[in-house]
Motif scaffolding. Structure first.
Motif, PDB file in Angstrom:
ATOM      1  N   ARG A 250      45.893   5.981  25.477  1.00 36.40           N
ATOM      2  CA  ARG A 250      47.332   6.079  24.772  1.00 36.40           C
ATOM      3  C   ARG A 250      48.390   5.628  25.982  1.00 36.40           C
ATOM      4  O   ARG A 250      49.501   5.884  25.702  1.00 36.40           O
ATOM      5  N   ASN A 254      50.899   9.271  28.999  1.00 36.39           N
ATOM      6  CA  ASN A 254      50.691   9.551  27.762  1.00 36.39           C
ATOM      7  C   ASN A 254      49.550  10.309  27.543  1.00 36.39           C
ATOM      8  O   ASN A 254      48.727   9.931  28.125  1.00 36.39           O
ATOM      9  N   GLY A 255      49.454  11.270  26.573  1.00 32.89           N
ATOM     10  CA  GLY A 255      48.319  11.920  26.451  1.00 32.89           C
ATOM     11  C   GLY A 255      48.432  13.253  26.046  1.00 32.89           C
ATOM     12  O   GLY A 255      49.094  13.939  26.958  1.00 32.89           O
ATOM     13  N   GLN A 278      44.274   8.224  29.135  1.00 34.17           N
ATOM     14  CA  GLN A 278      45.487   7.465  29.380  1.00 34.17           C
ATOM     15  C   GLN A 278      45.067   5.903  29.296  1.00 34.17           C
ATOM     16  O   GLN A 278      46.001   4.954  29.048  1.00 34.17           O
TER      17      GLN A 278
END
Length: 379
Positions: A250, A254-255, A278
């Motif tokens: 991601r 992010n995640g 990630q």
């Protein structure tokens, strides 16, 4: 092809030791530490505090320790192996009496504001002691039952003290290191078969002597969905994080699992989940490849060493590194019960990191001094 010449005492200076250092192996260690810094930076939501910065300082200290050990003649390390083993036993006894209790276990002692986990050091000291014991022993001598009494007791004593903490995962790894060194030293297969059969027969009895939380971990491993918001929460969230990254992940920082704090212990035991979410399958396999290179490099150091002490110690450390990686990855995948075993140089924790750097320093010393002359084997 010209055979490598044995080096005698004093024939290898500092410049020679630097030249003999396996700098590719050092580069792999630096790369793994960099992965750990990035992962811990992400675990804190994009901040060097409170994890990454402290880990970097500890790594720099560990790097100095690693270099100092690497430059130390391996025969000096061998000479003090049993003294280090005795120190490890004393520290385990101190933990049992005065240790810090955390999460139901008494595993740490405070030394100058640093939380030391002696069981981590004990694994390395055990490999050193066993290597020293078998260094001068011939194959015939290793075959004698009486000769094996001391090394077997040397394994059982720390395993018992570590089990008492309680720390089942580290105790099993410690016993496996001891068994691997004994096997490599020439202990006969049939003796291992008897021990393994005895352990298998004792499993039902041993299960009833486990602590309640240990039995609960086994039941959760078998049926995590029975309590998804309780005991099964950690492993279910771990599996979600592993799968949610897909092929490419991601993206850094992010995640949902990591950023929204669904992922438990994301800076320690479950840090590989954060990497997988990630950076996806590609990033996960890259990290596993790096870890595999370090394990294989450790085993290669053992194979290239010309003296028994270095071979056995390097093998013991290689087994330790391999089991660290195997247990942690299998744990976050749900293949084995959760056991609290971190990833070396990636998971947050000073005691594990410093111990890993000490182990790498010993490996480097074995490599640098792989051709030194030890006393010949006894009959």
């Amino acid at each position: 092809m010209m055979e490598r010449r044995l080096w005698r005492e004093g024939s290898l200076g500092v410049a020679g030791k630097v030249w003999q250092t396996n700098w590719f192996f050092v580069l792999l260690i630096l790369c793994l530490a960099a992965v750990g810094y990035v992962a811990l930076y992400s675990a804190a939501g994009g901040s060097p505090e409170p994890y990454a910065q402290k880990q970097l300082v500890r790594f720099c200290i560990g790097l100095v320790i690693m270099v100092a050990i690497a430059m130390t003649d391996i025969r000096i390390i061998a000479r003090y192996s049993w003294w280090l083993y005795a120190l490890g036993i004393i520290l385990l006894l101190v933990v049992a009496k005065f240790g810090h209790v955390g999460k139901g276990a008494q595993r740490w002692i405070a030394i100058g504001g640093f939380q030391l986990q002696p069981s981590e050091l004990m694994k390395i000291f055990l490999a050193l002691a066993l290597g020293s014991w078998f260094q001068k022993a011939s194959y015939e001598k290793v075959g004698r039952i009486t000769f094996l009494i001391v090394p077997v007791l040397a394994i059982l004593l720390p395993v018992g003290l570590i089990l008492k903490e309680p720390n089942l995962g580290t105790a099993v790894i410690t016993g496996a290191i001891g068994g691997a060194v004994l096997l490599a030293a020439g202990v006969r297969w049939w003796k291992f078969a008897i021990v393994i059969a005895g352990l298998a027969a004792a499993v039902p009895v041993g299960y009833h002597h486990l602590h309640d939380y240990q039995r609960q971990r086994i039941l959760t491993f078998l049926h995590p969905e029975r309590d998804p918001l309780g005991t099964g929460y950690n492993i279910l969230q771990s599996k979600i994080a592993l799968g949610s990254g897909g092929m490419w992940g991601r993206g850094f920082l992010n995640g949902s699992q990591g950023n929204l704090d669904f992922l438990p212990e994301k800076q320690t035991d479950f840090i590989f989940d954060l990497i997988a979410e990630q950076f996806g399958l590609v990033g996960s396999l890259s990290v596993l490849g790096l870890l595999l290179l370090i394990v294989l490099g450790s085993m290669l150091i053992a194979l290239r060493c010309r003296h028994q002490f270095g071979r056995l110690v390097a093998l013991g450390i290689s087994v330790d590194l391999f089991l660290y990686v195997f247990v942690n990855i299998a744990m976050v995948m749900g293949a084995i019960p959760v056991g609290g075993v971190p990833l070396p140089l990636i998971s947050y924790g000073g005691s594990v990191l410093i111990t890993a750097m000490i182990a790498f320093g010993i490996l480097m010393s074995v490599h640098v001094h792989r051709d030194v002359e030890f006393p010949e084997a006894d009959g």
